[in-house]
Design an enzyme around this catalytic site. Structure first.
Site, PDB file in Angstrom:
ATOM      1  N   GLU A  70       0.784  -1.193   0.032  1.00  0.00           N
ATOM      2  CA  GLU A  70      -0.160   0.086   0.031  1.00  0.00           C
ATOM      3  C   GLU A  70       0.781   1.208  -0.070  1.00  0.00           C
ATOM      4  OE1 GLU A  70      -3.621   2.128   2.389  1.00  0.00           O
ATOM      5  OE2 GLU A  70      -2.839   0.382   3.413  1.00  0.00           O
ATOM      6  N   ASP A  88      -0.767  -4.924   3.257  1.00  0.00           N
ATOM      7  CA  ASP A  88      -1.088  -4.009   3.986  1.00  0.00           C
ATOM      8  C   ASP A  88      -0.692  -3.900   5.310  1.00  0.00           C
ATOM      9  OD1 ASP A  88      -2.490  -1.601   5.061  1.00  0.00           O
ATOM     10  OD2 ASP A  88      -4.512  -2.247   4.026  1.00  0.00           O
ATOM     11  N   ILE A  90      -0.982  -1.612   7.900  1.00  0.00           N
ATOM     12  CA  ILE A  90      -1.884  -1.389   8.950  1.00  0.00           C
ATOM     13  C   ILE A  90      -2.980  -0.956   8.249  1.00  0.00           C
ATOM     14  CG2 ILE A  90      -2.422   0.233  10.864  1.00  0.00           C
ATOM     15  CD1 ILE A  90       0.513   0.882  11.333  1.00  0.00           C
ATOM     16  N   ASP A  91      -3.925  -1.867   8.213  1.00  0.00           N
ATOM     17  CA  ASP A  91      -5.283  -1.879   7.596  1.00  0.00           C
ATOM     18  C   ASP A  91      -6.303  -1.318   8.579  1.00  0.00           C
ATOM     19  OD1 ASP A  91      -7.162  -2.099   5.455  1.00  0.00           O
ATOM     20  OD2 ASP A  91      -8.336  -3.173   7.126  1.00  0.00           O
ATOM     21  N   THR A  93      -5.910   2.494   9.258  1.00  0.00           N
ATOM     22  CA  THR A  93      -4.835   3.409   9.935  1.00  0.00           C
ATOM     23  C   THR A  93      -5.490   4.474  10.848  1.00  0.00           C
ATOM     24  OG1 THR A  93      -3.336   3.197   8.262  1.00  0.00           O
ATOM     25  CG2 THR A  93      -2.991   5.088   9.485  1.00  0.00           C
ATOM     26  N   ASP A 215      -6.124  -4.352   0.710  1.00  0.00           N
ATOM     27  CA  ASP A 215      -7.207  -4.513   1.513  1.00  0.00           C
ATOM     28  C   ASP A 215      -7.668  -5.895   1.652  1.00  0.00           C
ATOM     29  OD1 ASP A 215      -7.009  -1.656   2.455  1.00  0.00           O
ATOM     30  OD2 ASP A 215      -7.843  -1.145   0.517  1.00  0.00           O
TER      31      ASP A 215
END
Length: 266
Positions: A70, A88, A90-91, A93, A215
């Site tokens: 990402e 990802d 940190i999905d 954030t 995601d």
């Protein structure tokens, strides 16, 4: 080329746990927060550091593998050939910044477009959801059972309220009847966590009009390993090369949402 998927799976789990430890350490430090496409699309120094950490591990150990990430440290790919890690760091954030919970690390590992290993790590709750193609899905050491069918009237679905208010992606009247008919709706602010919750039976479906491959890449593998269905909102296959809408649901419920609500209104 024949790949040792057991080895790849073992390394991926180890690296995700190590990345989670880095994130936990950051809780006592000041975050550097920037916005990307709009003021609500946030990125922190930890998003970037975690992605770089994972990419360094992958490139050193599996130099022939490709990476989609990402935060832009991976590659720009036009083909899904070969082994591709879709990351990802940190999905969720915004949740990470505001709550320091309800976020996850998400990784999907694909070969020629087919999901082989899916990982979603809820760092704060120390829940690692993981799936290996053909071998089922787990939460930590607990195997997740196959999903049971559920009717719309008994379903709890993950849905952001944006999609039943005026917006530029979908007529709000398409999903409003569904919201009226289900038992309840929830919104956790992290697509990865909502998909993990479908896979584990905590919710019955997840719908969104706008997701990138990083995601949904990990969650798609998880859900399919327990008998769920993952498509676009038009019922088309999800591609790790394209952004799209996403409909993930238990058996039967997916078809009901698609045929009785989405397609009926279009």
């Amino acid at each position: 080329m024949k790949h040792n998927w057991e080895q790849i799976d073992t390394y991926a789990k180890q690296w995700v746990k190590e990345a989670g430890a880095l994130i936990k350490k950051s809780f006592s430090k000041e975050l550097l927060i920037q916005s990307k496409s709009n003021p609500n699309d946030l990125v922190t120094n930890m998003d970037q550091e975690v992605e770089q950490f994972l990419i360094d591990k992958i490139r050193f150990t599996f130099p022939s593998h490709h990476i989609l990430g990402e935060e832009g440290f991976g590659e720009e790919l036009e083909s899904d050939e070969g082994v591709i890690w879709v990351i990802d760091p940190i999905d969720g954030t915004m949740n990470f910044v505001h709550q320091q919970r309800n976020f996850a690390i998400s990784i999907g590992i694909y070969e020629n477009g087919v999901g082989q290993v899916g990982l979603i790590y809820d760092v704060v709750h120390d829940e690692l959801y993981h799936a290996f193609k053909g071998k089922g899905a787990f939460m930590n050491d607990i195997q997740l059972p196959k999903l049971d069918p559920v009717e719309v009237k008994e379903a709890v679905i993950g849905l952001n309220s944006t999609w039943v208010t005026p917006n530029k992606r979908i007529d709000r009247e398409v999903l409003t009847p569904l919201v009226r008919h289900v038992r309840g709706t929830r919104s956790y602010g992290s697509a990865a966590i909502e998909m993990a919750y479908v896979a584990s039976g905590r919710i019955d479906a997840y719908i969104t009009l706008r997701l990138a491959p990083w995601d949904f890449a990990g969650g798609k593998i998880l859900v399919e390993e327990v008998g769920g269905t993952a498509t676009t909102l038009e019922g088309k296959p999800l591609s790790i090369l394209n952004k799209s809408s996403v409909l993930i649901a238990k058996p039967g419920l997916h078809a009901s949402i698609l045929n009785d609500y989405v397609k009926r209104e279009r």
